[in-house]
Design a protein around this motif. Structure first.
Motif, mmCIF file in Angstrom:
data_model
loop_
_atom_site.group_PDB
_atom_site.id
_atom_site.type_symbol
_atom_site.label_atom_id
_atom_site.label_comp_id
_atom_site.label_asym_id
_atom_site.label_seq_id
_atom_site.Cartn_x
_atom_site.Cartn_y
_atom_site.Cartn_z
ATOM 1 N N GLU A 1 0.823 -1.211 0.000
ATOM 2 C CA GLU A 1 0.000 0.000 0.000
ATOM 3 C C GLU A 1 0.858 1.262 0.000
ATOM 4 O O GLU A 1 0.545 2.234 -0.700
ATOM 5 C CB GLU A 1 -0.967 -0.032 1.178
ATOM 6 C CG GLU A 1 -2.032 -1.105 0.991
ATOM 7 C CD GLU A 1 -2.900 -1.336 2.216
ATOM 8 O OE1 GLU A 1 -2.673 -0.669 3.258
ATOM 9 O OE2 GLU A 1 -3.804 -2.192 2.136
ATOM 10 N N ALA A 2 1.948 1.255 0.758
ATOM 11 C CA ALA A 2 2.851 2.409 0.786
ATOM 12 C C ALA A 2 3.489 2.621 -0.589
ATOM 13 O O ALA A 2 3.631 3.757 -1.054
ATOM 14 C CB ALA A 2 3.931 2.220 1.851
ATOM 15 N N LEU A 3 3.849 1.538 -1.248
ATOM 16 C CA LEU A 3 4.447 1.630 -2.572
ATOM 17 C C LEU A 3 3.428 2.109 -3.603
ATOM 18 O O LEU A 3 3.747 2.921 -4.476
ATOM 19 C CB LEU A 3 5.038 0.278 -2.973
ATOM 20 C CG LEU A 3 5.864 0.252 -4.238
ATOM 21 C CD1 LEU A 3 6.945 1.325 -4.216
ATOM 22 C CD2 LEU A 3 6.482 -1.109 -4.420
ATOM 23 N N ASP A 4 2.196 1.641 -3.485
ATOM 24 C CA ASP A 4 1.117 2.103 -4.357
ATOM 25 C C ASP A 4 0.981 3.620 -4.235
ATOM 26 O O ASP A 4 0.955 4.338 -5.239
ATOM 27 C CB ASP A 4 -0.188 1.387 -3.966
ATOM 28 C CG ASP A 4 -1.368 1.797 -4.831
ATOM 29 O OD1 ASP A 4 -1.240 1.829 -6.070
ATOM 30 O OD2 ASP A 4 -2.434 2.081 -4.258
ATOM 31 N N ASP A 5 0.935 4.122 -2.998
ATOM 32 C CA ASP A 5 0.839 5.571 -2.767
ATOM 33 C C ASP A 5 2.070 6.292 -3.315
ATOM 34 O O ASP A 5 1.957 7.360 -3.931
ATOM 35 C CB ASP A 5 0.705 5.871 -1.268
ATOM 36 C CG ASP A 5 -0.642 5.425 -0.706
ATOM 37 O OD1 ASP A 5 -1.579 5.169 -1.491
ATOM 38 O OD2 ASP A 5 -0.736 5.311 0.531
ATOM 39 N N ALA A 6 3.253 5.720 -3.089
ATOM 40 C CA ALA A 6 4.492 6.349 -3.541
ATOM 41 C C ALA A 6 4.542 6.450 -5.069
ATOM 42 O O ALA A 6 5.000 7.459 -5.619
ATOM 43 C CB ALA A 6 5.702 5.579 -3.016
#
Length: 143
Positions: free
Chosen positions: A47-52
């Motif tokens: 999820e953090a990578l998706d946002d990034a």
């Protein structure tokens, strides 16, 4: 011959935000037209990578999604797929591996992100040997 490239985090901008390097590698892979699979360590990292990736570059959108969140057919056609461990996805030519174990599937190239912390690098040396034993050409890049 498949390749395994190890990217050693050294520069402050990557040391402070390791996902920035992952986004950079995903953009480079996308620019070559190679379907890319990012193996996230866990759901939170996915999820953090998706946002990034959404926020990474206002000039260049990198089409991506977390595997299994949309129609499964979308996973097949999306250029960059982020896979948390609980989602099984087909191998792709380009793999960015963020998990604790070496990628065991088939690919043309696997990219390993090596943390700046020297203590975290020892397991990566073993992974290097595993890829070599499987016939991968191995390379190291200081980032």
């Amino acid at each position: 011959m498949p390749r395994a490239d190890f990217y050693l985090i050294a520069k402050p901008r990557f040391r402070d935000d390791p996902l920035r390097l992952v986004c950079e590698l995903a953009r480079r892979a996308h620019d070559t037209g190679s379907p890319t699979l990012i193996l996230a360590r866990d759901r939170a990292q996915a999820e953090a990578l998706d946002d990034a990736l959404w926020a990474f570059d206002a000039e260049a959108y990198i089409p991506h999604q977390i595997a299994g969140e949309e129609d499964p057919d979308e996973d097949e056609i999306t250029p960059v797929v982020i896979a948390p461990p609980e989602i099984d996805v087909p191998d792709r030519p380009m793999v960015i591996n963020l998990r604790d174990d070496a990628f065991a599937g088939q690919c043309d190239r696997v990219l390993e992100v090596v943390p700046a912390d020297p203590a975290a690098r020892e397991p990566l040396r073993e992974r290097w040997r595993q890829y070599k034993a499987r016939g991968f050409e191995t390379n190291k890049h200081d980032m």
